[in-house]
Design a protein around this motif. Structure first.
Motif, PDB file in Angstrom:
ATOM      1  N   ALA A 134       8.878   2.713 -52.283  1.00  0.00           N
ATOM      2  CA  ALA A 134      10.123   2.636 -51.808  1.00  0.00           C
ATOM      3  C   ALA A 134      10.341   1.659 -50.866  1.00  0.00           C
ATOM      4  O   ALA A 134       9.580   1.828 -49.920  1.00  0.00           O
ATOM      5  N   LEU A 135      11.571   1.123 -50.901  1.00  0.00           N
ATOM      6  CA  LEU A 135      11.943  -0.048 -49.872  1.00  0.00           C
ATOM      7  C   LEU A 135      13.112   0.504 -49.137  1.00  0.00           C
ATOM      8  O   LEU A 135      14.152   0.757 -49.688  1.00  0.00           O
ATOM      9  N   VAL A 136      12.913   0.849 -47.815  1.00  0.00           N
ATOM     10  CA  VAL A 136      13.968   1.451 -47.099  1.00  0.00           C
ATOM     11  C   VAL A 136      14.567   0.098 -46.275  1.00  0.00           C
ATOM     12  O   VAL A 136      13.501  -0.642 -45.391  1.00  0.00           O
ATOM     13  N   VAL A 137      15.772  -0.684 -46.571  1.00  0.00           N
ATOM     14  CA  VAL A 137      16.453  -1.673 -46.109  1.00  0.00           C
ATOM     15  C   VAL A 137      17.566  -1.487 -45.013  1.00  0.00           C
ATOM     16  O   VAL A 137      18.515  -0.647 -45.413  1.00  0.00           O
ATOM     17  N   TYR A 138      17.368  -1.854 -43.882  1.00  0.00           N
ATOM     18  CA  TYR A 138      18.439  -1.779 -42.981  1.00  0.00           C
ATOM     19  C   TYR A 138      19.101  -3.319 -42.687  1.00  0.00           C
ATOM     20  O   TYR A 138      18.431  -4.245 -42.570  1.00  0.00           O
ATOM     21  N   GLU A 139      20.352  -3.097 -42.508  1.00  0.00           N
ATOM     22  CA  GLU A 139      21.341  -4.529 -42.900  1.00  0.00           C
ATOM     23  C   GLU A 139      22.347  -4.399 -41.502  1.00  0.00           C
ATOM     24  O   GLU A 139      23.239  -3.480 -41.443  1.00  0.00           O
ATOM     25  N   ARG A 140      22.519  -5.660 -40.823  1.00  0.00           N
ATOM     26  CA  ARG A 140      23.633  -5.762 -39.938  1.00  0.00           C
ATOM     27  C   ARG A 140      23.904  -7.210 -40.005  1.00  0.00           C
ATOM     28  O   ARG A 140      22.846  -8.012 -39.562  1.00  0.00           O
ATOM     29  N   THR A 141      25.040  -7.456 -40.441  1.00  0.00           N
ATOM     30  CA  THR A 141      25.430  -8.803 -40.683  1.00  0.00           C
ATOM     31  C   THR A 141      25.265  -9.903 -39.586  1.00  0.00           C
ATOM     32  O   THR A 141      25.304 -10.882 -39.728  1.00  0.00           O
ATOM     33  N   SER A 142      25.657  -8.891 -38.664  1.00  0.00           N
ATOM     34  CA  SER A 142      25.964  -9.703 -37.165  1.00  0.00           C
ATOM     35  C   SER A 142      24.561  -9.991 -36.413  1.00  0.00           C
ATOM     36  O   SER A 142      24.550 -10.587 -35.254  1.00  0.00           O
ATOM     37  N   GLY A 143      23.596  -9.264 -37.276  1.00  0.00           N
ATOM     38  CA  GLY A 143      22.213  -9.564 -36.374  1.00  0.00           C
ATOM     39  C   GLY A 143      21.441  -8.287 -36.155  1.00  0.00           C
ATOM     40  O   GLY A 143      22.162  -7.342 -35.481  1.00  0.00           O
ATOM     41  N   ILE A 144      20.538  -7.948 -36.407  1.00  0.00           N
ATOM     42  CA  ILE A 144      19.506  -6.819 -35.979  1.00  0.00           C
ATOM     43  C   ILE A 144      19.472  -6.784 -34.433  1.00  0.00           C
ATOM     44  O   ILE A 144      19.032  -7.590 -33.661  1.00  0.00           O
ATOM     45  N   THR A 145      19.893  -5.623 -33.810  1.00  0.00           N
ATOM     46  CA  THR A 145      19.609  -5.513 -32.411  1.00  0.00           C
ATOM     47  C   THR A 145      18.506  -4.825 -31.899  1.00  0.00           C
ATOM     48  O   THR A 145      17.655  -3.973 -32.786  1.00  0.00           O
ATOM     49  N   PRO A 146      18.251  -4.908 -30.532  1.00  0.00           N
ATOM     50  CA  PRO A 146      16.921  -4.077 -30.081  1.00  0.00           C
ATOM     51  C   PRO A 146      16.760  -2.642 -30.369  1.00  0.00           C
ATOM     52  O   PRO A 146      15.968  -1.814 -30.988  1.00  0.00           O
ATOM     53  N   ALA A 147      18.350  -1.985 -30.502  1.00  0.00           N
ATOM     54  CA  ALA A 147      18.486  -0.611 -30.633  1.00  0.00           C
ATOM     55  C   ALA A 147      18.142  -0.496 -32.154  1.00  0.00           C
ATOM     56  O   ALA A 147      17.560   0.687 -32.457  1.00  0.00           O
ATOM     57  N   ASP A 148      18.782  -1.112 -33.187  1.00  0.00           N
ATOM     58  CA  ASP A 148      18.383  -1.235 -34.593  1.00  0.00           C
ATOM     59  C   ASP A 148      16.754  -1.030 -34.580  1.00  0.00           C
ATOM     60  O   ASP A 148      16.334  -0.306 -35.556  1.00  0.00           O
TER      61      ASP A 148
END
Length: 706
Positions: free
Chosen positions: A71-85
């Motif tokens: 299973a591929l769990v993918v996280y996306e933030r178009t403005s860029g992954i933050t340290p909190a992410d």
């Protein structure tokens, strides 16, 4: 039997039969809701044993303690992954590893080069089977919903399988309900009776319960493999075909009630007249479906027996339970249009079909030529069909979580990340094979598999090494499949490598190849089987050939029409490789039913009246019931459209369109016009082609009267 004693005996027999079936229904009924418990939906388990992907799976088992489905769990933030992410991803990953069914330790999260996405690969124990869906549900619960611009999706083979399981789990309730409502509405319209609709619907429900019992027992004891697709088709097939058989028997019973005072005598005559056609029709469908046992795919081999069991159960119920119900109802079952004992000519109740018969008689040659040309023109649309393997994003009619996740992966990673192609080769040639594989178009990277991670030494099992090739395209795309084919050609050429290529995409490739092989083998066998059954039923050779030709023409016209519908109306990207074979088996097997219903009655009437008069009478008295049966079957298969799977929607549309084309055009115009134009010769070389010439001249006079 005579007088009151005969009526009493007939009633007792009918009551015993009905009560016996109700007991059977009480035992079998609960199993209709248990079919999902014995269904499997793992594509790999359906591959033939000699497929390269199957051999690769067997080799892969030696490189891991347990086989896994990622299973591929993918996280996306178009403005860029933050340290909190990243902290959230790390916390989620730790919780993923603790889930039962997850094979740890998990590899570290993979940040995309553009730093807009993070991907976590979660291997799930493949032995969990149907429980993979439950594990994926837990992954989605832990990952949570989208938050503050960060989207989270679970994709990969396990995510796709979970979405498929969710769809198929919902088959029992909604599909059965929609099918029942559709059949009920049509029966009310056809019979215009507040009573009569109960009998065929009750008998169809009994047929489904009996079929479910046998299918459940066969699947539970591993005699057959049941999947969600076969389960859905079983529902609509039993209700559709069962209602067809009921319509035919009830129509003949109504006709005989005009000729016989006692319902028992009328039913005996109706059963004698209709049962041979119903049995021949059912036998044709059963044998045609059993031809799927010749398939190299276990999924096709499962569909054949499952559907055949459904038809066999339907035949048994419709020829025993339904007649008993009708006997108990007597003439009152038809209220308010009760048939009277008046020896009325059956054609008098079919005025519109008598007029159609007259039109066919006056313009026979023109009618069959024009209809054949129209069907041939529709068949040209086959060039727009575009058979392909539907990608994950094209598989569902709705946008699922696994589809959304795959789109994110394709935007930020080599699309094949997390679902690489696996290459097994001899240790001595591993480096050369890796170099050759790296040079294949569509392959992004190649690295050896190691239990200790990417930096560890290559794992060697029985002198073999596993290489993992990441593809540039999504694993279920045409580009990925093309890369697998080229990859196999390239590594197979390395001397002494004995290379084997497997993986998710390779499974799709081998499934598509097996589907093509099955189509080329099974279609001719089905046509031959149907020809033999028709020849025995009609006691002729020319008529079966002509009937099969009309069915094939109707099938090609349906494919052409569907190609236009799928492309320009529904905007589907194409059809799956399995679609032409499934469409053929169901359309031809079910379409030949209407040929049998019509021509068996035409032959019966031809013996008494002559061929041409027999054609007109057969068309007049069966036209209404065949058209009603076709509408019922088309409507029940169109119920598949409630399922959010493109493959089943396409099959439902194809069968619905094909059956309507068959009943309205082929069976109402083309076949009778062709038979009328040919005359007694249509029964060649049977005795009927030589013995009813005089009756045929009388039939021509009847046609002139029309």
């Amino acid at each position: 039997m005579a007088g009151g004693r005969g009526r009493w005996t007939a009633t007792v027999i009918a009551v015993v039969v009905v009560l016996s079936w109700l007991v059977v229904g009480g035992v079998a009924g609960p199993y209709a809701g248990k079919l999902g418990d014995v269904a499997t939906n793992d594509n790999a388990s359906f591959l033939p044993a000699d497929a390269e992907a199957t051999r690769a799976q067997d080799l892969a088992a030696g490189f891991v303690d347990r086989e896994t489905t990622p299973a591929l769990v993918v996280y996306e933030r178009t403005s860029g992954i933050t340290p909190a992410d990243q902290q959230r991803v790390q916390a989620d990953t730790a919780r993923f590893a603790e889930l039962p069914g997850v094979v740890g330790p998990l590899p570290p999260p993979i940040v995309s080069e553009d730093r807009q996405a993070v991907q976590v690969v979660v291997p799930i124990d493949a032995a969990e089977g149907e429980q993979i869906g439950a594990v994926v549900d837990q992954l989605r619960e832990i990952a949570g919903a989208d938050r503050d611009g960060l989207t989270v999706d679970v994709a990969g083979p396990a995510g796709l399988l979970a979405d498929l399981i969710e769809v198929f789990t919902a088959i029992d309730g909604p599909l059965l309900l929609v099918t029942l409502v559709v059949v009920l509405v049509i029966l009310l319209i056809v019979y215009r009776s507040p009573v009569l609709w109960v009998f065929p619907l009750l008998a169809a429900g009994m047929s489904y319960s009996l079929a479910a019992l046998f299918v459940y027992l066969l699947a539970k004891n591993d005699v057959i493999k049941l999947n969600g697709q076969a389960q859905g088709i079983l529902t609509v097939l039993v209700f559709g075909a069962g209602t067809d058989y009921a319509l035919l028997l009830i129509a003949r019973y109504r006709e005989e009630l005009h000729r016989h005072e006692r319902p028992w005598d009328a039913m005996r005559a109706a059963w004698k007249g209709a049962a041979p056609a119903i049995i021949a029709s059912g036998a044709t469908v059963i044998v045609s479906l059993l031809c799927l046992l010749l398939s190299s795919l276990n999924s096709n081999r499962a569909l054949g027996p499952v559907s055949a069991v459904g038809i066999a159960a339907t035949l048994l119920v419709m020829l025993t339970f339904l007649p008993a119900l009708l006997l108990l109802g007597g003439r009152w079952a038809f209220w308010p249009r009760r048939p009277r004992y008046d020896h009325a000519d059956p054609r008098t109740e079919h005025g519109i079909w008598g007029r159609i018969a007259g039109f066919v008689a006056r313009r026979a040659r023109t009618v069959w030529i024009v209809t054949a040309v129209v069907l041939a023109a529709l068949a040209l649309g086959v060039t727009q069909l575009g058979a392909t393997t539907l990608g994950q994003s094209d598989l569902f009619t709705q946008r699922t979580d696994s589809v959304a996740g795959q789109e994110v992966i394709a935007r930020h990673y080599p699309a094949g990340t997390g679902s690489p192609a696996t290459i097994f080769t001899n240790q001595a040639t591993a480096q050369q094979v890796a170099q050759v594989a790296q040079g294949v178009r569509g392959v992004s990277s190649v690295r050896p598999f190691s239990r200790q991670g990417p930096a560890g030494p290559p794992e060697v099992v029985d002198g073999r090494v596993q290489l993992q090739a990441t593809l540039a395209d999504p694993p279920d795309s045409n580009g990925a499949e093309r890369a697998i084919r080229e990859l196999r050609v390239a590594v197979h050429r390395v001397p002494g490598a004995d290379a084997v290529v497997g993986g998710f995409t390779a499974i799709n490739v081998d499934t598509a190849d097996a589907s093509t092989r099955d189509r080329n083998v099974i279609i001719p066998v089905v046509l031959l089987v149907i020809a033999v059954i028709l020849a025995v039923l009609l006691r002729a050779l020319l008529a079966p050939v002509l009937l099969i030709a009309t069915v094939v023409l109707s099938f090609l016209a349906t494919l052409g029409l569907c190609a236009l519908i799928f492309k320009y109306l529904l905007d589907f990207p194409g059809v799956d490789q399995s679609f032409p074979l499934f469409a053929f088996v169901f359309l031809v097997a079910l379409g030949i039913d209407y040929n049998i219903f019509l021509m068996s009655r035409v032959r019966e009437e031809s013996v008494r009246r002559g061929t041409r008069a027999g054609v007109l009478t057969g068309l007049a008295v069966t036209g209404g019931v065949i058209t009603s049966a076709g509408i019922v079957l088309a409507a029940t298969f169109s119920a598949l459209a409630v399922l959010p799977l493109v493959v089943l929607v396409e099959l439902g549309v194809a069968v619905a369109a094909g059956v309507l084309l068959d009943t309205i055009v082929v069976r109402s115009l083309l076949v009778p016009a062709l038979a009328y134009d040919i005359g007694p010769t249509v029964w060649w070389p049977g005795r009927l082609s030589r013995t009813n010439r005089d009756g045929d001249r009388a039939g021509t006079e009847v046609a002139d009267a029309h």
